[in-house]
Design an enzyme around this catalytic site. Structure first.
Site, mmCIF file in Angstrom:
data_model
loop_
_atom_site.group_PDB
_atom_site.id
_atom_site.type_symbol
_atom_site.label_atom_id
_atom_site.label_comp_id
_atom_site.label_asym_id
_atom_site.label_seq_id
_atom_site.Cartn_x
_atom_site.Cartn_y
_atom_site.Cartn_z
ATOM 1 N N LEU A 1 0.041 5.354 6.813
ATOM 2 C CA LEU A 1 0.975 5.631 5.731
ATOM 3 C C LEU A 1 1.452 4.347 5.056
ATOM 4 O O LEU A 1 0.877 3.284 5.250
ATOM 5 C CB LEU A 1 2.128 6.505 6.226
ATOM 6 C CG LEU A 1 1.698 7.845 6.854
ATOM 7 C CD1 LEU A 1 2.918 8.639 7.265
ATOM 8 C CD2 LEU A 1 0.823 8.653 5.924
ATOM 9 N N GLY A 2 2.477 4.448 4.191
ATOM 10 C CA GLY A 2 2.868 3.328 3.344
ATOM 11 C C GLY A 2 3.170 2.056 4.120
ATOM 12 O O GLY A 2 3.856 2.094 5.129
ATOM 13 N N SER A 3 2.698 0.918 3.663
ATOM 14 C CA SER A 3 2.822 -0.317 4.414
ATOM 15 C C SER A 3 2.446 -1.498 3.528
ATOM 16 O O SER A 3 2.291 -1.357 2.322
ATOM 17 C CB SER A 3 1.920 -0.258 5.656
ATOM 18 O OG SER A 3 0.657 0.279 5.314
ATOM 19 N N ARG A 4 2.287 -2.692 4.137
ATOM 20 C CA ARG A 4 1.916 -3.866 3.364
ATOM 21 C C ARG A 4 1.081 -4.813 4.218
ATOM 22 O O ARG A 4 1.082 -4.724 5.450
ATOM 23 C CB ARG A 4 3.157 -4.587 2.841
ATOM 24 C CG ARG A 4 3.951 -5.306 3.905
ATOM 25 C CD ARG A 4 5.266 -5.845 3.376
ATOM 26 N NE ARG A 4 5.152 -7.151 2.749
ATOM 27 C CZ ARG A 4 6.129 -7.715 2.045
ATOM 28 N NH1 ARG A 4 7.263 -7.064 1.857
ATOM 29 N NH2 ARG A 4 5.978 -8.903 1.523
ATOM 30 N N MET B 1 0.846 -1.190 0.000
ATOM 31 C CA MET B 1 0.000 0.000 0.000
ATOM 32 C C MET B 1 0.883 1.243 0.000
ATOM 33 O O MET B 1 1.715 1.398 0.899
ATOM 34 C CB MET B 1 -0.900 0.015 1.242
ATOM 35 C CG MET B 1 -1.877 -1.132 1.328
ATOM 36 S SD MET B 1 -2.863 -1.078 2.845
ATOM 37 C CE MET B 1 -1.652 -1.608 4.054
#
Length: 214
Positions: free
Chosen positions: A181-184, A94
């Site tokens: 925020l950005g992650s997976r 993401m």
């Protein structure tokens, strides 16, 4: 189980409120450029914490994506941490522009929630997947299959939120948490799963069909 509000995730309210208040104060003080920048920041924070409704597929054995983003990995591995068996590992990355609310991929009972503190490497790397802060949700399906959904923090993401607890019964597509925020999100699935996605494909939480459980 704690229920988030829509169309904005509950955890976003303090950030949105602070950004909006900052914008108002700067506008009152006639700091026009700063107020404009703060206004854009407020709009971005509001956009980041959006939590739209989704149309959930109703087929009995369907498996939906737990996150918005892009499939970056599909591989066969032995999972010795969560389900203790040979599985398909499916990883979804993401970025900061994706919806970050996570949803249950299938109906199931939460048998375990494991939080692991860790580092904050880039979430789309192998090192990030192994060493970053993470929260793993293990689900047992009606057919007694076990799957794991693992929220992994990223380079910028500093907090994982999981609303589900042990013993909760989740429905397919039900919201269970978010990552800031950005992650997976990593999925550990039985190897008998019929996968319907490929690496590089963009997916939407609760809507995109990843495959069919055995």
């Amino acid at each position: 189980m704690k229920k988030p509000q829509v169309p904005v995730a509950l955890e976003g309210y303090p950030f949105i409120g602070f950004a909006a208040l900052t914008t108002l104060v700067l506008a009152i003080l006639d700091y026009d450029c700063s107020a404009l920048l703060a206004l854009f920041t407020t709009a971005f924070v509001l956009y980041f914490f959006r939590d739209p409704d989704r149309v959930i597929p109703e087929d009995e054995d369907v498996l939906v994506s737990p996150a918005d983003g892009k499939v970056i990995l599909i591989e066969k591995v032995f999972d010795d941490r969560f389900v203790k068996e040979h599985v398909y590992k499916v990883s979804i990355f993401m970025n900061v522009f994706n919806v970050h609310v996570n949803r249950a991929p299938c109906p199931g009972t939460v048998t375990q929630v494991q939080y692991s503190p860790g580092m904050f490497f880039s979430a789309n790397t192998e090192r990030g997947a192994l060493e970053n802060e993470a929260c793993a949700l293990t689900l047992e399906t009606r057919s007694n299959r076990k799957i794991a959904v693992v929220q992994v923090a990223g380079l910028i993401a500093r907090r994982i939120v999981c609303w589900a607890g042990k013993g909760d019964r989740l429905m397919r597509g039900e919201r269970f948490g978010l990552i800031r925020l950005g992650s997976r999100v990593d999925l550990y699935l039985p190897q008998q799963t019929q996968l319907e996605v490929s690496v590089g494909q963009k997916v939407r939480a609760g809507e995109t069909i990843l495959g069919y459980l055995p």
